[in-house]
Design an enzyme around this catalytic site. Sequence first.
Site, short mmCIF file in Angstrom:
data_model
loop_
_atom_site.label_atom_id
_atom_site.label_comp_id
_atom_site.label_asym_id
_atom_site.label_seq_id
_atom_site.Cartn_x
_atom_site.Cartn_y
_atom_site.Cartn_z
N ASN A 1 0.80 -1.23 0.00
CA ASN A 1 0.00 0.00 0.00
C ASN A 1 0.83 1.28 0.00
O ASN A 1 0.27 2.37 -0.13
CB ASN A 1 -1.00 0.02 1.18
CG ASN A 1 -1.91 -1.19 1.15
OD1 ASN A 1 -2.55 -1.44 0.14
ND2 ASN A 1 -1.95 -1.97 2.23
N ARG B 1 -3.40 7.96 -0.24
CA ARG B 1 -3.89 7.06 0.78
C ARG B 1 -3.96 7.75 2.14
O ARG B 1 -2.94 8.22 2.64
CB ARG B 1 -2.90 5.89 0.86
CG ARG B 1 -3.12 4.96 1.98
CD ARG B 1 -1.91 4.07 2.18
NE ARG B 1 -2.21 3.12 3.24
CZ ARG B 1 -1.30 2.45 3.91
NH1 ARG B 1 -0.01 2.61 3.63
NH2 ARG B 1 -1.65 1.63 4.87
N HIS C 1 3.48 -6.10 11.31
CA HIS C 1 2.73 -6.56 12.47
C HIS C 1 2.29 -8.02 12.37
O HIS C 1 1.64 -8.53 13.27
CB HIS C 1 1.48 -5.67 12.66
CG HIS C 1 1.76 -4.21 12.43
ND1 HIS C 1 2.66 -3.51 13.19
CD2 HIS C 1 1.28 -3.33 11.51
CE1 HIS C 1 2.71 -2.24 12.75
NE2 HIS C 1 1.89 -2.12 11.73
N ASP D 1 12.13 -13.71 9.45
CA ASP D 1 13.08 -14.80 9.17
C ASP D 1 13.98 -14.48 7.98
O ASP D 1 15.16 -14.84 7.96
CB ASP D 1 12.34 -16.12 8.91
CG ASP D 1 11.84 -16.77 10.19
OD1 ASP D 1 12.21 -16.30 11.29
OD2 ASP D 1 11.07 -17.74 10.09
N LEU E 1 6.21 5.81 8.54
CA LEU E 1 5.88 7.23 8.44
C LEU E 1 5.12 7.68 9.69
O LEU E 1 5.40 8.74 10.26
CB LEU E 1 4.99 7.47 7.21
CG LEU E 1 5.68 7.22 5.88
CD1 LEU E 1 4.71 6.63 4.88
CD2 LEU E 1 6.29 8.49 5.34
N SER E 2 4.14 6.87 10.09
CA SER E 2 3.30 7.26 11.23
C SER E 2 3.90 6.73 12.53
O SER E 2 4.75 5.82 12.51
CB SER E 2 1.89 6.67 11.03
OG SER E 2 1.94 5.26 11.01
N ARG F 1 -1.15 4.55 17.59
CA ARG F 1 -2.30 4.10 16.79
C ARG F 1 -2.90 2.82 17.40
O ARG F 1 -2.71 2.55 18.58
CB ARG F 1 -1.84 3.92 15.33
CG ARG F 1 -1.33 5.23 14.74
CD ARG F 1 -0.90 5.07 13.29
NE ARG F 1 -2.03 4.68 12.44
CZ ARG F 1 -1.89 4.20 11.20
NH1 ARG F 1 -0.67 4.07 10.69
NH2 ARG F 1 -2.95 3.87 10.49
N ARG G 1 -0.97 -2.40 15.88
CA ARG G 1 0.24 -1.81 15.26
C ARG G 1 1.38 -1.67 16.26
O ARG G 1 2.48 -1.23 15.91
CB ARG G 1 -0.08 -0.44 14.64
CG ARG G 1 -1.04 -0.51 13.48
CD ARG G 1 -1.21 0.84 12.81
NE ARG G 1 -2.50 0.91 12.15
CZ ARG G 1 -2.75 0.45 10.92
NH1 ARG G 1 -1.79 -0.07 10.20
NH2 ARG G 1 -3.97 0.54 10.41
C1 DQA Z 1 3.14 2.15 8.09
C2 DQA Z 1 2.41 1.77 9.40
C3 DQA Z 1 1.73 0.41 9.27
O1 DQA Z 1 1.04 0.10 10.47
C4 DQA Z 1 0.71 0.47 8.14
O2 DQA Z 1 0.12 -0.80 7.97
C5 DQA Z 1 1.29 0.96 6.87
C6 DQA Z 1 2.18 2.11 6.91
C7 DQA Z 1 3.75 3.55 8.17
O3 DQA Z 1 4.65 3.83 7.37
O4 DQA Z 1 3.33 4.38 8.98
O5 DQA Z 1 0.97 0.47 5.80
O6 DQA Z 1 4.19 1.21 7.88
#
Ligand code: DQA
Length: 147
Positions: A11, A18, A80, A87, A101-102, A107, A111
């Site tokens: 994603n 997004r 997660h 591995d 990023l977050s 959250r 996570r």
């Molecule tokens: C993420 C945080 C993950 O929990 C989430 O599923 C993402 C983006 C981030 O960059 O903040 O896809 O990896």
Amino acid sequence: MVSILILNGPNLNLLGQRQPEIYGTTTLSDIEAACRKKASELGLGIDFRQDNSEGALIDIIHDARGRHDGLILNAGAYTHSSIALMDAISSVELPTIELHLSNVHAREEFRHVSYIARVALGVICGFGPAGYDLAIEAMARHLEAAG
Ligand code: DQA
């Protein structure tokens, strides 16, 4: 030349569109351009990749063995859930920085769990796209200290 693989998971190709309230409006290509600039300032080579599938990410990590000196990994949601990615990192023995990023700890509870952190040098999260620059800098320092 010291070389770092910057690998992005599921994603993250949709960054910019997004959930901008969480992930901002910077696109993955903007981030790649910033990473290339940072790496060239530090005299490092980089490869910047993204894939949505777990198996492809594992293959990319396997291929990094012997080609790259360090791995910066934003594994997205696989962070997660994926014992297989954990591995893969242990198998290739590449120093790895987990990146988000977050601020995943601020959250949802699911996570807060990371399989990647167990095999990572450290974790950078919550600084948006600037986290990529911070991770490159941290990896450069680590590789320099490790000789
Ligand atoms: C993420 C945080 C993950 O929990 C989430 O599923 C993402 C983006 C981030 O960059 O903040 O896809 O990896």
